[in-house]
Enzyme design. Structure first.
Site, PDB file in Angstrom:
ATOM      1  N   HIS A 157     -10.624  -7.932  -1.060  1.00 49.92           N
ATOM      2  CA  HIS A 157     -10.562  -8.622   0.229  1.00 49.92           C
ATOM      3  C   HIS A 157     -11.513  -7.962   1.227  1.00 49.92           C
ATOM      4  CE1 HIS A 157      -6.412 -10.778  -0.170  1.00 49.92           C
ATOM      5  NE2 HIS A 157      -7.219 -11.007  -1.182  1.00 49.92           N
TER       6      HIS A 157
ATOM      7  N   PRO B 196       5.832  -0.932   6.578  1.00 51.10           N
ATOM      8  CA  PRO B 196       4.812  -1.506   5.698  1.00 51.10           C
ATOM      9  C   PRO B 196       3.719  -2.300   6.407  1.00 51.10           C
ATOM     10  CG  PRO B 196       6.821  -2.803   5.591  1.00 51.10           C
ATOM     11  CD  PRO B 196       7.139  -1.603   6.434  1.00 51.10           C
TER      12      PRO B 196
ATOM     13  N   TYR C 285      -7.239   0.451   8.480  1.00 51.95           N
ATOM     14  CA  TYR C 285      -6.649  -0.416   7.461  1.00 51.95           C
ATOM     15  C   TYR C 285      -7.304  -0.167   6.110  1.00 51.95           C
ATOM     16  CZ  TYR C 285      -4.272  -4.601   5.700  1.00 51.95           C
ATOM     17  OH  TYR C 285      -3.461  -5.463   5.012  1.00 51.95           O
TER      18      TYR C 285
ATOM     19  N   TYR D  44      -1.738 -12.101   9.269  1.00 54.07           N
ATOM     20  CA  TYR D  44      -0.728 -11.429  10.084  1.00 54.07           C
ATOM     21  C   TYR D  44      -0.479 -12.302  11.311  1.00 54.07           C
ATOM     22  CZ  TYR D  44      -1.302  -7.086   7.402  1.00 54.07           C
ATOM     23  OH  TYR D  44      -1.330  -6.141   6.413  1.00 54.07           O
TER      24      TYR D  44
END
Length: 405
Positions: A85, A307, A399, A214
């Protein structure tokens, strides 16, 4: 680091250089790295192989994690089946904003590859040519951690056994015996609970998008993720104490659609059979130090993160990579310098990951007592990420993973 005498040819091993408690990804990867460095070790896993290879956990691998797995020989299926990704999509207030990871980080990416698959790959390598891996070997206690010969007491095959080691690596989670073996007077645990949980489901439908979504909304947070091109992994923010039975399939799909809606932008989840449902509480926890005497903690034994930032598995990989380097340095040079620095080295990264995970969690979720002022602050932060390359780059760098060195 002296090697211990070889064990007898029959029966469970009785001594080793590094005794590893826990056969999850942290313990298995540490064993693989030590094996390649010529350091003998034994892995004790309390559950059976089928259980370990089926438990659902994280599925986002940082760039550094995939690099480590490839380097230790566990990259073949990862490269064939993992979904690379290049970004994520943030949805809020009727808009969708994509973060382009390679453009923001100089080429770094993440890979969707479930923890269960990582465990399967490392288990297969371990059983094929690695050091001993004992399933159904339940650790009872670790003693002698403040001596040069600590011992792991465990049951296997209906009998109690003792494994004598030079070092014990605790990869057995928050409630494991390794962490509990550090005296309460010598350890401190910092914790943070959150006033909401995640309802996670697996759905036999293709993912709504090619990348993770998200979603922030007044109804609560939602995450649209995936395991494979035909299997979706989806999450909804729910109150603490939620019973999955109170959420029938149609209610879950309705809520996912409502929270992920952004006008005419495509990407709403297609409905299909839900094959698993579970509620996951959100919390953060850090135990310091990560080393006491001959006990060295790694992964969930030392820290837990919510998470939202996709850091749990990746932190465990970082821990054992640092630990393997330190043990290899001790083995080859006799110097304990890197082992002495292990806790401080790891904790710098751990607290950075805790901070990022807290930021992602509190920015995207709606607290039960949230005021309109709080919501406007969240939206202002999301607007900044969407409008500032600097803010977007900071999120993308965290990230995709900070460098291991």
């Amino acid at each position: 680091m002296p090697r211990t005498p070889a064990s007898p040819p029959s029966g469970p091993p009785r001594d080793t250089t590094v005794g590893i408690v826990g056969g999850g990804p942290a313990g298995l990867l540490l064993a693989r790295l030590l094996h390649r460095a010529g350091i003998d070790c034994v892995v004790l896993e309390g559950r059976d192989r089928a259980y370990v290879e089926q438990r659902q956990r994280a599925g986002i691998l940082e760039q550094g994690t995939t690099d480590v797995l490839r380097a230790c020989g566990a990259g073949e299926r990862l490269d064939r089946e993992g979904l690379v990704h290049d970004g994520i999509e943030l949805r809020y207030r009727g808009r969708a904003h994509r973060l382009d990871f390679p453009a923001l980080t100089g080429g770094r990416r993440v890979t969707v590859y479930a923890q269960t698959e990582v465990v399967k790959d490392l288990t297969a390598l371990q059983l094929a040519d690695g050091p001993p891996l004992l399933f159904d070997a339940r650790a009872l206690a670790v003693t002698g951690a403040d001596t040069d010969r600590p011992r792991i007491h465990y049951t296997h095959g209906g009998r109690e056994h003792t494994l004598t080691c030079a070092y014990v690596a605790g990869c057995d989670g928050f409630h494991g015996v390794a962490r509990q073996a550090i005296p309460e007077s010598a350890r401190r645990t910092y914790t943070r609970g959150y006033p909401y949980s995640w309802l996670g489901v697996l759905a036999d439908v293709p993912p709504a998008r090619d990348e993770l979504v998200y979603a922030h909304s007044d109804r609560g947070f939602a995450l649209l993720s995936m395991r494979t091109p035909t299997l979706s992994r989806l999450y909804l923010q729910v109150p603490n104490g939620t019973d999955p039975a109170d959420w029938p399939d149609d209610r879950i799909w309705d809520e996912l659609e409502a929270r992920a809606a952004v006008g005419t932008v495509p990407g709403r989840p297609a409905r299909g059979p839900l094959t698993a449902k579970a509620v996951l509480p959100l919390r953060g926890s850090v135990t310091e130090p990560m080393r006491w005497g001959r006990i060295l903690l790694a992964g969930d034994a030392a820290h837990i993160v919510p998470p939202t930032g996709a850091k749990g598995l990746n932190l465990a990989v970082a821990d054992v990579t640092v630990l393997a380097r330190a043990l290899t340095h001790r083995h080859r040079t006799g110097s304990a310098d890197l082992l002495d620095a292990y806790s401080a080295t790891c904790l710098r990264r751990v607290w950075r990951a805790e901070h990022f995970s807290h930021f992602m969690t509190t920015t995207l979720h709606t607290a039960p007592d949230q005021s309109p002022f709080d919501t406007r602050l969240q939206l202002a932060q999301l607007d900044r990420i969407a409008g500032s390359r600097h803010a977007a780059a900071e999120l993308a760098e965290n990230y995709t993973g900070l460098p291991l060195s």
